[in-house]
Scaffold this motif. Structure first.
Motif, PDB file in Angstrom:
ATOM      1  N   ASP A 155      39.748  38.244  91.685  1.00 48.96           N
ATOM      2  CA  ASP A 155      40.815  37.587  90.933  1.00 48.96           C
ATOM      3  C   ASP A 155      41.784  36.954  91.919  1.00 48.96           C
ATOM      4  N   THR A 156      42.590  36.027  91.435  1.00 46.18           N
ATOM      5  CA  THR A 156      43.499  35.316  92.338  1.00 46.18           C
ATOM      6  C   THR A 156      44.663  36.180  92.800  1.00 46.18           C
ATOM      7  N   GLY A 157      45.001  37.233  92.078  1.00 49.77           N
ATOM      8  CA  GLY A 157      46.151  38.056  92.446  1.00 49.77           C
ATOM      9  C   GLY A 157      45.866  39.150  93.437  1.00 49.77           C
ATOM     10  N   GLU A 158      44.652  39.292  93.870  1.00 49.79           N
ATOM     11  CA  GLU A 158      44.313  40.371  94.794  1.00 49.79           C
ATOM     12  C   GLU A 158      44.803  40.057  96.199  1.00 49.79           C
ATOM     13  N   SER A 159      45.137  41.120  96.922  1.00 49.63           N
ATOM     14  CA  SER A 159      45.731  40.940  98.249  1.00 49.63           C
ATOM     15  C   SER A 159      44.712  40.682  99.337  1.00 49.63           C
ATOM     16  N   GLY A 160      43.497  41.091  99.140  1.00 49.12           N
ATOM     17  CA  GLY A 160      42.474  40.913 100.162  1.00 49.12           C
ATOM     18  C   GLY A 160      42.188  42.171 100.941  1.00 49.12           C
ATOM     19  N   LEU A 161      43.019  43.206 100.752  1.00 54.62           N
ATOM     20  CA  LEU A 161      42.799  44.459 101.458  1.00 54.62           C
ATOM     21  C   LEU A 161      41.508  45.139 101.017  1.00 54.62           C
ATOM     22  N   GLU A 162      41.144  44.936  99.741  1.00 53.69           N
ATOM     23  CA  GLU A 162      39.899  45.534  99.266  1.00 53.69           C
ATOM     24  C   GLU A 162      38.682  44.932  99.960  1.00 53.69           C
ATOM     25  N   ILE A 163      38.826  43.721 100.521  1.00 54.44           N
ATOM     26  CA  ILE A 163      37.729  43.113 101.273  1.00 54.44           C
ATOM     27  C   ILE A 163      37.423  43.948 102.513  1.00 54.44           C
ATOM     28  N   ILE A 164      38.450  44.537 103.104  1.00 59.60           N
ATOM     29  CA  ILE A 164      38.258  45.380 104.276  1.00 59.60           C
ATOM     30  C   ILE A 164      37.719  46.756 103.873  1.00 59.60           C
ATOM     31  N   LEU A 165      38.163  47.271 102.732  1.00 60.51           N
ATOM     32  CA  LEU A 165      37.791  48.629 102.343  1.00 60.51           C
ATOM     33  C   LEU A 165      36.416  48.723 101.702  1.00 60.51           C
ATOM     34  N   ILE A 166      35.961  47.667 101.036  1.00 60.53           N
ATOM     35  CA  ILE A 166      34.676  47.712 100.344  1.00 60.53           C
ATOM     36  C   ILE A 166      33.513  48.011 101.290  1.00 60.53           C
ATOM     37  N   PRO A 167      33.412  47.372 102.451  1.00 58.55           N
ATOM     38  CA  PRO A 167      32.279  47.716 103.335  1.00 58.55           C
ATOM     39  C   PRO A 167      32.284  49.164 103.797  1.00 58.55           C
ATOM     40  N   ILE A 168      33.459  49.716 104.008  1.00 59.56           N
ATOM     41  CA  ILE A 168      33.530  51.097 104.469  1.00 59.56           C
ATOM     42  C   ILE A 168      33.025  52.048 103.388  1.00 59.56           C
ATOM     43  N   PHE A 169      33.565  51.913 102.185  1.00 61.81           N
ATOM     44  CA  PHE A 169      33.155  52.803 101.097  1.00 61.81           C
ATOM     45  C   PHE A 169      31.709  52.553 100.679  1.00 61.81           C
ATOM     46  N   ALA A 170      31.304  51.289 100.663  1.00 62.91           N
ATOM     47  CA  ALA A 170      29.926  50.976 100.266  1.00 62.91           C
ATOM     48  C   ALA A 170      28.928  51.558 101.256  1.00 62.91           C
ATOM     49  N   ALA A 171      29.246  51.504 102.540  1.00 58.34           N
ATOM     50  CA  ALA A 171      28.340  52.065 103.544  1.00 58.34           C
ATOM     51  C   ALA A 171      28.225  53.575 103.395  1.00 58.34           C
ATOM     52  N   PHE A 172      29.346  54.257 103.095  1.00 48.99           N
ATOM     53  CA  PHE A 172      29.289  55.703 102.885  1.00 48.99           C
ATOM     54  C   PHE A 172      28.458  56.062 101.665  1.00 48.99           C
ATOM     55  N   ILE A 173      28.678  55.342 100.570  1.00 46.61           N
ATOM     56  CA  ILE A 173      27.934  55.637  99.343  1.00 46.61           C
ATOM     57  C   ILE A 173      26.450  55.337  99.532  1.00 46.61           C
ATOM     58  N   ALA A 174      26.155  54.172 100.095  1.00 44.42           N
ATOM     59  CA  ALA A 174      24.754  53.790 100.292  1.00 44.42           C
ATOM     60  C   ALA A 174      24.054  54.749 101.249  1.00 44.42           C
ATOM     61  N   SER A 175      24.721  55.139 102.312  1.00 48.15           N
ATOM     62  CA  SER A 175      24.074  56.053 103.256  1.00 48.15           C
ATOM     63  C   SER A 175      23.844  57.421 102.632  1.00 48.15           C
ATOM     64  N   GLY A 176      24.761  57.878 101.801  1.00 48.25           N
ATOM     65  CA  GLY A 176      24.563  59.156 101.120  1.00 48.25           C
ATOM     66  C   GLY A 176      23.366  59.118 100.186  1.00 48.25           C
ATOM     67  N   VAL A 177      23.258  58.052  99.411  1.00 46.05           N
ATOM     68  CA  VAL A 177      22.130  57.927  98.479  1.00 46.05           C
ATOM     69  C   VAL A 177      20.823  57.768  99.247  1.00 46.05           C
ATOM     70  N   ILE A 178      20.829  56.958 100.303  1.00 41.25           N
ATOM     71  CA  ILE A 178      19.605  56.758 101.080  1.00 41.25           C
ATOM     72  C   ILE A 178      19.177  58.041 101.775  1.00 41.25           C
ATOM     73  N   VAL A 179      20.140  58.784 102.320  1.00 38.59           N
ATOM     74  CA  VAL A 179      19.787  60.033 103.000  1.00 38.59           C
ATOM     75  C   VAL A 179      19.273  61.064 101.999  1.00 38.59           C
ATOM     76  N   CYS A 180      19.941  61.183 100.846  1.00 44.05           N
ATOM     77  CA  CYS A 180      19.524  62.194  99.859  1.00 44.05           C
ATOM     78  C   CYS A 180      18.192  61.847  99.215  1.00 44.05           C
ATOM     79  N   PHE A 181      18.026  60.603  98.805  1.00 43.91           N
ATOM     80  CA  PHE A 181      16.833  60.231  98.055  1.00 43.91           C
ATOM     81  C   PHE A 181      15.809  59.453  98.892  1.00 43.91           C
ATOM     82  N   GLY A 182      16.289  58.542  99.718  1.00 47.11           N
ATOM     83  CA  GLY A 182      15.388  57.670 100.466  1.00 47.11           C
ATOM     84  C   GLY A 182      14.565  58.390 101.508  1.00 47.11           C
ATOM     85  N   PHE A 183      15.189  59.328 102.240  1.00 45.79           N
ATOM     86  CA  PHE A 183      14.450  60.072 103.255  1.00 45.79           C
ATOM     87  C   PHE A 183      13.303  60.842 102.629  1.00 45.79           C
TER      88      PHE A 183
END
Length: 164
Positions: A33-61
Motif C-alpha cells: 500500500d502507499t502508506g507503508e513505511s518500507g521497514l517491512e521490506i527489510i523485515l520480510i526476508p528475515i522472517f521468511a527465511a526463518f519460517i522457510a528454513s524451519g519448514v524445510i528442515v522439519c519436512f524437507g530433510f
C-alpha cells in the motif's frame, strides 16, 4: 547418492531459504500500500527465511532422505533417478504445503516451488561433489554471493520505496 549427504541438505536449505525470502520481498513490494513505511521490506526476508528454513528442515530433510533412500534401494541409474527425485520432492512439497495451509493457494504452490529448488540444488551439489569441485572455498563464494544479492535487492527496494 550418499556423498556428503548432510552438507548437501544444509547447503540446499540455506540457499533455498535465501531465494524464497528474496522472491517474497519482491512480491511484497509489488503488493504494498502507499502508506507503508518500507521497514517491512527489510523485515520480510528475515522472517521468511526463518519460517522457510524451519519448514524445510522439519519436512524437507525427512522427505528428501526417504525419497533418496527409496531411489537408491530401487537402483535406478542417474539419468532416470535425478528427474524422478526432483519431481517427487516437488510433489511432496505441494502436498506438505496443502497439509500445512489447508487450501490450494499461493503458499501451497510456493512450497512446491521451494521443494523443487531444494531438490535441484541438492542434485547439483551431488554432481559437484562427485566431480571433486565442491570445495569449501567455492561453497563460501556461493554463500557470500547469495547473501550479497539478498542484501542488495532488499536495500534497493527499501530505498525505492522511501524515495518514490
Amino acid at each position: 547418492m550418499e556423498e556428503a549427504f548432510g552438507k548437501r541438505k544444509i547447503f540446499a536449505t540455506i540457499i533455498t531459504c535465501f531465494l524464497f525470502s528474496l522472491v517474497l520481498t519482491v512480491l511484497s513490494v509489488l503488493d504494498r500500500d502507499t502508506g507503508e513505511s518500507g521497514l517491512e521490506i527489510i523485515l520480510i526476508p528475515i522472517f521468511a527465511a526463518f519460517i522457510a528454513s524451519g519448514v524445510i528442515v522439519c519436512f524437507g530433510f525427512i522427505t528428501s532422505a526417504v525419497i533418496e533412500y527409496i531411489i537408491c534401494k530401487v537402483g535406478m541409474n542417474y539419468i532416470i533417478s535425478i528427474p524422478v527425485y526432483i519431481v517427487l520432492l516437488g510433489t511432496m512439497g505441494l502436498l506438505i504445503g496443502r497439509l500445512i495451509f489447508g487450501f490450494w493457494g499461493l503458499y501451497t504452490f510456493t512450497g512446491g516451488v521451494c521443494a523443487t529448488v531444494f531438490a535441484t540444488i541438492d542434485m547439483w551439489l551431488l554432481f559437484r561433489v562427485k566431480k571433486g569441485k565442491g570445495t569449501s572455498e567455492e561453497i563460501l563464494k556461493i554463500y557470500l554471493w547469495t547473501i550479497l544479492t539478498v542484501i542488495v535487492v532488499t536495500l534497493s527496494l527499501f530505498l525505492f520505496i522511501q524515495f518514490f
